[in-house]
Design a protein around this motif. Sequence first.
Motif, mmCIF file in Angstrom:
data_model
loop_
_atom_site.group_PDB
_atom_site.id
_atom_site.type_symbol
_atom_site.label_atom_id
_atom_site.label_comp_id
_atom_site.label_asym_id
_atom_site.label_seq_id
_atom_site.Cartn_x
_atom_site.Cartn_y
_atom_site.Cartn_z
ATOM 1 N N CYS A 39 1.432 -1.270 0.203
ATOM 2 C CA CYS A 39 -0.167 0.036 0.355
ATOM 3 C C CYS A 39 1.038 1.277 -0.230
ATOM 4 N N GLU A 40 0.144 2.521 -1.003
ATOM 5 C CA GLU A 40 1.387 3.267 -1.116
ATOM 6 C C GLU A 40 1.204 4.096 0.066
ATOM 7 N N GLU A 41 0.074 3.812 0.501
ATOM 8 C CA GLU A 41 0.147 4.759 1.966
ATOM 9 C C GLU A 41 0.209 4.681 3.097
ATOM 10 N N CYS A 42 0.580 3.124 3.780
ATOM 11 C CA CYS A 42 0.315 2.974 5.341
ATOM 12 C C CYS A 42 1.350 1.671 5.211
ATOM 13 N N GLY A 43 1.942 1.251 3.893
ATOM 14 C CA GLY A 43 3.251 -0.111 3.803
ATOM 15 C C GLY A 43 2.504 -1.322 3.480
ATOM 16 N N TYR A 44 1.248 -1.481 4.009
ATOM 17 C CA TYR A 44 0.370 -2.455 4.479
ATOM 18 C C TYR A 44 1.393 -3.910 3.083
ATOM 19 N N ILE A 45 1.516 -4.944 3.141
ATOM 20 C CA ILE A 45 2.175 -5.720 2.467
ATOM 21 C C ILE A 45 0.910 -6.815 1.715
ATOM 22 N N PHE A 46 0.798 -6.454 0.855
ATOM 23 C CA PHE A 46 -0.358 -7.318 0.308
ATOM 24 C C PHE A 46 -0.311 -8.941 -0.518
ATOM 25 N N PHE A 47 1.315 -8.813 -1.003
ATOM 26 C CA PHE A 47 1.881 -9.637 -2.310
ATOM 27 C C PHE A 47 3.561 -9.716 -1.459
ATOM 28 N N VAL A 48 3.961 -11.323 -1.700
ATOM 29 C CA VAL A 48 5.316 -11.515 -1.037
ATOM 30 C C VAL A 48 5.580 -12.649 -1.644
ATOM 31 N N ASN A 49 6.748 -12.871 -2.901
ATOM 32 C CA ASN A 49 7.755 -13.535 -3.485
ATOM 33 C C ASN A 49 8.416 -14.473 -2.784
ATOM 34 N N ASP A 50 8.372 -15.335 -1.705
ATOM 35 C CA ASP A 50 9.699 -15.801 -1.187
ATOM 36 C C ASP A 50 9.244 -16.769 -1.696
ATOM 37 N N HIS A 51 8.375 -17.440 -2.700
ATOM 38 C CA HIS A 51 8.608 -19.470 -2.490
ATOM 39 C C HIS A 51 8.822 -19.482 -4.044
ATOM 40 N N MET A 52 8.961 -18.578 -4.964
ATOM 41 C CA MET A 52 9.736 -18.900 -6.503
ATOM 42 C C MET A 52 10.748 -19.302 -6.766
ATOM 43 N N ASP A 53 10.644 -21.372 -7.315
ATOM 44 C CA ASP A 53 11.215 -22.063 -6.957
ATOM 45 C C ASP A 53 12.472 -21.541 -8.740
ATOM 46 N N GLU A 54 13.911 -22.366 -8.989
ATOM 47 C CA GLU A 54 14.458 -21.949 -10.344
ATOM 48 C C GLU A 54 12.877 -22.563 -11.061
ATOM 49 N N ASP A 55 12.382 -23.907 -11.418
ATOM 50 C CA ASP A 55 12.198 -24.213 -13.119
ATOM 51 C C ASP A 55 10.663 -22.805 -12.492
ATOM 52 N N GLU A 56 10.288 -21.807 -11.428
ATOM 53 C CA GLU A 56 9.017 -21.474 -11.823
ATOM 54 C C GLU A 56 10.034 -20.237 -12.652
ATOM 55 N N LYS A 57 11.212 -20.033 -11.987
ATOM 56 C CA LYS A 57 11.604 -18.718 -12.700
ATOM 57 C C LYS A 57 11.872 -19.545 -14.762
ATOM 58 N N LYS A 58 12.890 -19.898 -14.443
ATOM 59 C CA LYS A 58 12.892 -20.660 -15.978
ATOM 60 C C LYS A 58 11.563 -21.148 -16.616
ATOM 61 N N LYS A 59 10.729 -20.613 -16.461
ATOM 62 C CA LYS A 59 9.488 -20.843 -17.286
ATOM 63 C C LYS A 59 8.974 -19.256 -17.117
ATOM 64 N N LEU A 60 8.866 -18.614 -15.783
ATOM 65 C CA LEU A 60 8.996 -16.826 -16.632
ATOM 66 C C LEU A 60 9.563 -16.539 -17.505
ATOM 67 N N LEU A 61 11.076 -16.713 -17.492
ATOM 68 C CA LEU A 61 11.535 -16.204 -18.323
ATOM 69 C C LEU A 61 12.067 -16.808 -19.793
ATOM 70 N N LYS A 62 11.036 -17.827 -20.129
ATOM 71 C CA LYS A 62 10.485 -18.269 -21.457
ATOM 72 C C LYS A 62 9.669 -17.943 -22.239
ATOM 73 N N GLU A 63 8.392 -18.091 -21.109
ATOM 74 C CA GLU A 63 7.147 -17.043 -21.644
ATOM 75 C C GLU A 63 7.460 -15.167 -21.469
ATOM 76 N N LEU A 64 8.486 -15.153 -21.405
ATOM 77 C CA LEU A 64 9.045 -13.659 -21.647
ATOM 78 C C LEU A 64 9.040 -13.325 -22.495
ATOM 79 N N ASN A 65 10.800 -14.541 -23.060
ATOM 80 C CA ASN A 65 11.258 -14.351 -24.282
ATOM 81 C C ASN A 65 10.296 -14.725 -25.260
#
Length: 69
Positions: A39-65
Amino acid sequence: MKFEELIAPCPKCGSKDKVAHRKMLDNHRAHAEMDTVKCEECGYIFFVNDHMDEDEKKKLLKELNKIYG
């Protein structure tokens, strides 16, 4: 993060303004993953990406490419 969550008001202060922070995935700063959405006003966190593993990152990069390549 779903679109409905993105446009939802903050449960803490009611603001609809949010800031997305990204984490760069490569040296060229061409690809990134969503790190947090706060949140821009109070800093409340809506989403944190702590659990993305290497396979998901590779898949994301492939889709972006496919889209931007």
